[in-house]
Design a protein around this motif. Sequence first.
Motif, PDB file in Angstrom:
ATOM      1  N   ASN A 168      58.735  12.644  28.093  1.00 62.74           N
ATOM      2  CA  ASN A 168      57.672  13.577  28.476  1.00 62.74           C
ATOM      3  C   ASN A 168      58.256  14.900  28.979  1.00 62.74           C
ATOM      4  O   ASN A 168      57.823  15.450  30.005  1.00 62.74           O
ATOM      5  CB  ASN A 168      56.768  12.955  29.553  1.00 62.74           C
ATOM      6  CG  ASN A 168      55.947  11.805  29.029  1.00 62.74           C
ATOM      7  OD1 ASN A 168      55.514  11.806  27.868  1.00 62.74           O
ATOM      8  ND2 ASN A 168      55.753  10.787  29.861  1.00 62.74           N
ATOM      9  N   GLU A 169      59.241  15.403  28.249  1.00 66.71           N
ATOM     10  CA  GLU A 169      59.902  16.688  28.498  1.00 66.71           C
ATOM     11  C   GLU A 169      60.741  16.706  29.769  1.00 66.71           C
ATOM     12  O   GLU A 169      61.298  17.734  30.144  1.00 66.71           O
ATOM     13  CB  GLU A 169      58.887  17.842  28.541  1.00 66.71           C
ATOM     14  CG  GLU A 169      58.151  18.062  27.230  1.00 66.71           C
ATOM     15  CD  GLU A 169      57.299  19.320  27.261  1.00 66.71           C
ATOM     16  OE1 GLU A 169      56.912  19.752  28.367  1.00 66.71           O
ATOM     17  OE2 GLU A 169      57.045  19.875  26.185  1.00 66.71           O
ATOM     18  N   LYS A 170      60.872  15.557  30.441  1.00 65.45           N
ATOM     19  CA  LYS A 170      61.681  15.488  31.649  1.00 65.45           C
ATOM     20  C   LYS A 170      62.959  14.705  31.387  1.00 65.45           C
ATOM     21  O   LYS A 170      62.965  13.738  30.619  1.00 65.45           O
ATOM     22  CB  LYS A 170      60.898  14.825  32.790  1.00 65.45           C
ATOM     23  CG  LYS A 170      59.704  15.634  33.265  1.00 65.45           C
ATOM     24  CD  LYS A 170      59.017  14.951  34.445  1.00 65.45           C
ATOM     25  CE  LYS A 170      57.823  15.771  34.943  1.00 65.45           C
ATOM     26  NZ  LYS A 170      57.139  15.116  36.085  1.00 65.45           N
ATOM     27  N   VAL A 171      64.026  15.117  32.048  1.00 65.84           N
ATOM     28  CA  VAL A 171      65.316  14.445  31.911  1.00 65.84           C
ATOM     29  C   VAL A 171      65.308  13.178  32.765  1.00 65.84           C
ATOM     30  O   VAL A 171      65.067  13.237  33.977  1.00 65.84           O
ATOM     31  CB  VAL A 171      66.463  15.367  32.359  1.00 65.84           C
ATOM     32  CG1 VAL A 171      67.792  14.609  32.354  1.00 65.84           C
ATOM     33  CG2 VAL A 171      66.536  16.600  31.463  1.00 65.84           C
ATOM     34  N   VAL A 172      65.575  12.045  32.114  1.00 64.72           N
ATOM     35  CA  VAL A 172      65.599  10.776  32.851  1.00 64.72           C
ATOM     36  C   VAL A 172      66.995  10.154  32.878  1.00 64.72           C
ATOM     37  O   VAL A 172      67.230   9.176  33.583  1.00 64.72           O
ATOM     38  CB  VAL A 172      64.591   9.768  32.250  1.00 64.72           C
ATOM     39  CG1 VAL A 172      63.169  10.262  32.447  1.00 64.72           C
ATOM     40  CG2 VAL A 172      64.872   9.528  30.766  1.00 64.72           C
ATOM     41  N   GLY A 173      67.917  10.696  32.092  1.00 63.81           N
ATOM     42  CA  GLY A 173      69.269  10.157  32.095  1.00 63.81           C
ATOM     43  C   GLY A 173      70.147  10.856  31.075  1.00 63.81           C
ATOM     44  O   GLY A 173      69.682  11.725  30.318  1.00 63.81           O
ATOM     45  N   VAL A 174      71.414  10.490  31.070  1.00 65.66           N
ATOM     46  CA  VAL A 174      72.357  11.026  30.086  1.00 65.66           C
ATOM     47  C   VAL A 174      73.257   9.900  29.584  1.00 65.66           C
ATOM     48  O   VAL A 174      73.436   8.882  30.257  1.00 65.66           O
ATOM     49  CB  VAL A 174      73.245  12.146  30.688  1.00 65.66           C
ATOM     50  CG1 VAL A 174      72.415  13.350  31.085  1.00 65.66           C
ATOM     51  CG2 VAL A 174      74.073  11.635  31.861  1.00 65.66           C
ATOM     52  N   ILE A 175      73.812  10.128  28.406  1.00 72.75           N
ATOM     53  CA  ILE A 175      74.824   9.221  27.865  1.00 72.75           C
ATOM     54  C   ILE A 175      76.022  10.063  27.456  1.00 72.75           C
ATOM     55  O   ILE A 175      75.887  11.038  26.713  1.00 72.75           O
ATOM     56  CB  ILE A 175      74.306   8.436  26.648  1.00 72.75           C
ATOM     57  CG1 ILE A 175      73.105   7.564  27.048  1.00 72.75           C
ATOM     58  CG2 ILE A 175      75.410   7.562  26.039  1.00 72.75           C
ATOM     59  CD1 ILE A 175      72.445   6.845  25.877  1.00 72.75           C
TER      60      ILE A 175
END
Length: 320
Positions: free
Chosen positions: A238-245
């Motif tokens: 939903n256009e929000k950053v929730v994590g990274v890999i």
Amino acid sequence: MEKHKILELGKNTLSLEIKELNSLNDRLGEDFVEAVNLILGCEGKIIFCGVGKSAHIANKLVATFNSTGTPAQFLHAAEAKHGDLGVIRSEDITICISNSGTSMEIQEVVPYLKKYSSRLIAMTSNKNCLLAEQADVILDTKVDKEADPNNLAPTTSTIVQLALGDALAITLLQVKGFKSEDFAKFHPGGALGKNLLWKVEQFVKQIHKPQICLNSHLKEVINSLTSSSHGITVIVDNEKVVGVITDGDLRRVLSKDVDYNKITAKEIMSVHPKTIQKDELASVAFTLFKDNQIGQLVVLDGEKYFGIIDLHVLLENGYK
């Protein structure tokens, strides 16, 4: 010549100049205060005028005044009567620098400096010259002797002129409340300008904006990481950053005995990644890189994902 003798000569020169600077410091008084107040009330610019070595000092002081928030311009005394007097406006203040005050060029131009300027400040060692007689304020630059053993080459005298001009500029800077951010406005292309003016978004290439969703399969994760030049991909929901890999996250998963067909981004990602707003100073990003010993930051526009900034990009641009 022996090494110790060379060093002795060099130190003698510095000692003489230090002595004269200390003398200048001791006699700084009401004339300096008056000159500062005149310049603070100036509605125009400051004209620095000189000839010979004093002209070089005047040029340097013009640069210092301009970069510290006091508009200034140079006028060569020898060229003044050939049209350059036109730079002076009635609201300007002229600071004329001359050690003796008796050179022909200075004596010829002084009446015009007095007539065309709102005020005339003399920076001289001779209080009995025409320049001093015409000046509204006299800043004493007297020295006992030049560092030159023949007492001819302008050395201690020009050091005193330069130091006195710097003292004016820095006093004005502090009285005006001139900040580092203001200083950077006049140095946008240098290292200082980058540190104080450049924003994070100026270092973000949005064509390299890797992202996947929570349910992306392992193959999509690998493709996103491979196509990215950052070694990282961002999970957006939903256009929000929730994590990274990162590449490291992927290697750790691949080293385990798991069913790769069932793995999704949600199971691999690291939550709560380090982020920074796009309009933050790049110098702040550089500090975050150093403090957290990381190579990338996720850049946000409010709460929305904007891109990635890399440490190596800042290093390439002179941040250290």
